[in-house]
Design a protein around this motif. Structure first.
Motif, PDB file in Angstrom:
ATOM      1  N   HIS A 180       0.785  -1.236   0.000  1.00 12.11           N
ATOM      2  CA  HIS A 180       0.000   0.000   0.000  1.00 12.11           C
ATOM      3  C   HIS A 180       0.820   1.291   0.000  1.00 12.11           C
ATOM      4  CE1 HIS A 180      -3.716   2.204   0.287  1.00 12.11           C
ATOM      5  NE2 HIS A 180      -3.323   2.832   1.382  1.00 12.11           N
ATOM      6  N   ALA A 181       2.023   1.269   0.514  1.00 12.23           N
ATOM      7  CA  ALA A 181       2.860   2.478   0.484  1.00 12.23           C
ATOM      8  C   ALA A 181       3.032   2.909  -0.979  1.00 12.23           C
ATOM      9  CB  ALA A 181       4.212   2.212   1.120  1.00 12.23           C
ATOM     10  N   PRO A 182       2.840   4.190  -1.295  1.00 11.29           N
ATOM     11  CA  PRO A 182       2.846   4.626  -2.698  1.00 11.29           C
ATOM     12  C   PRO A 182       4.058   4.164  -3.516  1.00 11.29           C
ATOM     13  CG  PRO A 182       2.079   6.405  -1.306  1.00 11.29           C
ATOM     14  CD  PRO A 182       2.541   5.299  -0.384  1.00 11.29           C
ATOM     15  N   ALA A 183       5.252   4.275  -2.976  1.00  7.34           N
ATOM     16  CA  ALA A 183       6.444   3.880  -3.745  1.00  7.34           C
ATOM     17  C   ALA A 183       6.439   2.380  -3.998  1.00  7.34           C
ATOM     18  CB  ALA A 183       7.716   4.297  -3.002  1.00  7.34           C
ATOM     19  N   ARG A 184       6.054   1.592  -2.986  1.00  7.61           N
ATOM     20  CA  ARG A 184       6.039   0.139  -3.174  1.00  7.61           C
ATOM     21  C   ARG A 184       4.924  -0.284  -4.106  1.00  7.61           C
ATOM     22  NH1 ARG A 184       7.626   0.515   2.293  1.00  7.61           N
ATOM     23  NH2 ARG A 184       5.589  -0.051   3.108  1.00  7.61           N
ATOM     24  N   LEU A 185       3.806   0.405  -4.074  1.00  8.50           N
ATOM     25  CA  LEU A 185       2.724   0.115  -5.017  1.00  8.50           C
ATOM     26  C   LEU A 185       3.194   0.354  -6.448  1.00  8.50           C
ATOM     27  CD1 LEU A 185      -0.159  -0.625  -5.734  1.00  8.50           C
ATOM     28  CD2 LEU A 185      -0.832   1.727  -5.162  1.00  8.50           C
ATOM     29  N   ARG A 186       3.922   1.432  -6.671  1.00 11.34           N
ATOM     30  CA  ARG A 186       4.453   1.712  -8.012  1.00 11.34           C
ATOM     31  C   ARG A 186       5.440   0.632  -8.444  1.00 11.34           C
ATOM     32  NH1 ARG A 186       7.361   6.822  -7.729  1.00 11.34           N
ATOM     33  NH2 ARG A 186       7.614   6.584  -9.967  1.00 11.34           N
ATOM     34  N   ILE A 187       6.273   0.178  -7.523  1.00  7.21           N
ATOM     35  CA  ILE A 187       7.251  -0.870  -7.837  1.00  7.21           C
ATOM     36  C   ILE A 187       6.535  -2.161  -8.207  1.00  7.21           C
ATOM     37  CG2 ILE A 187       9.047  -2.369  -6.871  1.00  7.21           C
ATOM     38  CD1 ILE A 187       9.840   0.099  -5.079  1.00  7.21           C
ATOM     39  N   VAL A 188       5.610  -2.595  -7.369  1.00  2.55           N
ATOM     40  CA  VAL A 188       4.907  -3.849  -7.607  1.00  2.55           C
ATOM     41  C   VAL A 188       4.080  -3.774  -8.890  1.00  2.55           C
ATOM     42  CG1 VAL A 188       3.131  -5.417  -6.703  1.00  2.55           C
ATOM     43  CG2 VAL A 188       4.893  -4.524  -5.189  1.00  2.55           C
ATOM     44  N   ALA A 189       3.400  -2.659  -9.112  1.00  2.00           N
ATOM     45  CA  ALA A 189       2.601  -2.511 -10.331  1.00  2.00           C
ATOM     46  C   ALA A 189       3.486  -2.568 -11.575  1.00  2.00           C
ATOM     47  CB  ALA A 189       1.816  -1.203 -10.288  1.00  2.00           C
ATOM     48  N   THR A 190       4.661  -1.983 -11.497  1.00  2.00           N
ATOM     49  CA  THR A 190       5.586  -2.005 -12.635  1.00  2.00           C
ATOM     50  C   THR A 190       6.115  -3.411 -12.864  1.00  2.00           C
ATOM     51  OG1 THR A 190       6.205   0.295 -12.251  1.00  2.00           O
ATOM     52  CG2 THR A 190       7.709  -1.034 -13.584  1.00  2.00           C
ATOM     53  N   LEU A 191       6.530  -4.088 -11.801  1.00  2.00           N
ATOM     54  CA  LEU A 191       7.041  -5.450 -11.941  1.00  2.00           C
ATOM     55  C   LEU A 191       5.954  -6.411 -12.408  1.00  2.00           C
ATOM     56  CD1 LEU A 191       9.364  -5.722  -8.797  1.00  2.00           C
ATOM     57  CD2 LEU A 191      10.039  -5.390 -11.190  1.00  2.00           C
ATOM     58  N   ALA A 192       4.693  -6.137 -12.062  1.00  2.00           N
ATOM     59  CA  ALA A 192       3.583  -6.999 -12.474  1.00  2.00           C
ATOM     60  C   ALA A 192       3.344  -6.940 -13.981  1.00  2.00           C
ATOM     61  CB  ALA A 192       2.309  -6.619 -11.713  1.00  2.00           C
ATOM     62  N   THR A 193       3.836  -5.902 -14.633  1.00  2.00           N
ATOM     63  CA  THR A 193       3.672  -5.818 -16.089  1.00  2.00           C
ATOM     64  C   THR A 193       4.616  -6.771 -16.819  1.00  2.00           C
ATOM     65  OG1 THR A 193       5.263  -4.006 -16.410  1.00  2.00           O
ATOM     66  CG2 THR A 193       2.956  -3.390 -15.963  1.00  2.00           C
ATOM     67  N   LEU A 194       5.644  -7.256 -16.117  1.00  2.00           N
ATOM     68  CA  LEU A 194       6.552  -8.239 -16.704  1.00  2.00           C
ATOM     69  C   LEU A 194       5.889  -9.608 -16.678  1.00  2.00           C
ATOM     70  CD1 LEU A 194       9.822  -7.230 -14.799  1.00  2.00           C
ATOM     71  CD2 LEU A 194       9.144  -6.539 -17.103  1.00  2.00           C
ATOM     72  N   GLY A 195       6.275 -10.444 -17.595  1.00  2.00           N
ATOM     73  CA  GLY A 195       5.763 -11.806 -17.583  1.00  2.00           C
ATOM     74  C   GLY A 195       6.284 -12.559 -16.379  1.00  2.00           C
ATOM     75  N   PRO A 196       5.576 -13.618 -15.973  1.00  2.00           N
ATOM     76  CA  PRO A 196       6.072 -14.427 -14.852  1.00  2.00           C
ATOM     77  C   PRO A 196       7.483 -14.935 -15.155  1.00  2.00           C
ATOM     78  CG  PRO A 196       3.834 -15.043 -15.413  1.00  2.00           C
ATOM     79  CD  PRO A 196       4.312 -14.109 -16.482  1.00  2.00           C
ATOM     80  N   GLY A 197       8.376 -14.727 -14.224  1.00  2.00           N
ATOM     81  CA  GLY A 197       9.756 -15.161 -14.406  1.00  2.00           C
ATOM     82  C   GLY A 197      10.642 -14.136 -15.099  1.00  2.00           C
ATOM     83  N   ASP A 198      10.052 -13.113 -15.727  1.00  2.00           N
ATOM     84  CA  ASP A 198      10.861 -12.077 -16.379  1.00  2.00           C
ATOM     85  C   ASP A 198      11.463 -11.147 -15.338  1.00  2.00           C
ATOM     86  OD1 ASP A 198      10.272 -13.113 -18.846  1.00  2.00           O
ATOM     87  OD2 ASP A 198       8.773 -11.598 -19.348  1.00  2.00           O
ATOM     88  N   GLU A 199      12.640 -10.639 -15.651  1.00  2.00           N
ATOM     89  CA  GLU A 199      13.370  -9.767 -14.736  1.00  2.00           C
ATOM     90  C   GLU A 199      13.640  -8.418 -15.395  1.00  2.00           C
ATOM     91  OE1 GLU A 199      16.187 -12.792 -12.281  1.00  2.00           O
ATOM     92  OE2 GLU A 199      16.808 -12.363 -14.339  1.00  2.00           O
TER      93      GLU A 199
END
Length: 101
Positions: A11-30
């Motif tokens: 829920h913290a704004p910076a962590r939400l942005r991080i997780v939302a950005t990483l979620a756009t990658l395919g599973p296993g993508d880095e």
């Protein structure tokens, strides 16, 4: 649905942005740390601090390696991180539905 149902790690704004950005990658993508830092326009220290909290929660996997002699850090959302983000999205949607009543 009460606000307490929102995952406080995400829920913290910076962590939400991080997780939302990483979620756009395919599973296993880095993604490389400098690329994520540039996408989010965050300082290296701020990004590192928030990544540590996400890593401690098991939501982000951090891989440190070398390309030639240059150290490189890669990041990806773990399966539990993806599940937590989906649950966060659902809880937020439920919360917003209830806001109009």
């Amino acid at each position: 649905m009460p606000e307490e149902s929102l995952d406080t790690v995400i829920h913290a704004p910076a962590r939400l942005r991080i997780v939302a950005t990483l979620a756009t990658l395919g599973p296993g993508d880095e993604i490389a740390f400098p690329r994520l830092r540039a996408l989010l326009d965050m300082t290296a220290g701020n990004l590192s601090t928030h990544l540590r909290k996400l890593e401690d929660a098991g939501y982000v996997a951090v891989t440190k390696t070398h390309e030639g002699r240059t150290p490189v850090t890669y990041l990806k959302l773990t399966d539990s991180g993806r599940a937590a983000f989906r649950a966060y999205q659902a809880a937020l949607a439920d919360l917003l539905k209830g806001a109009g009543t």
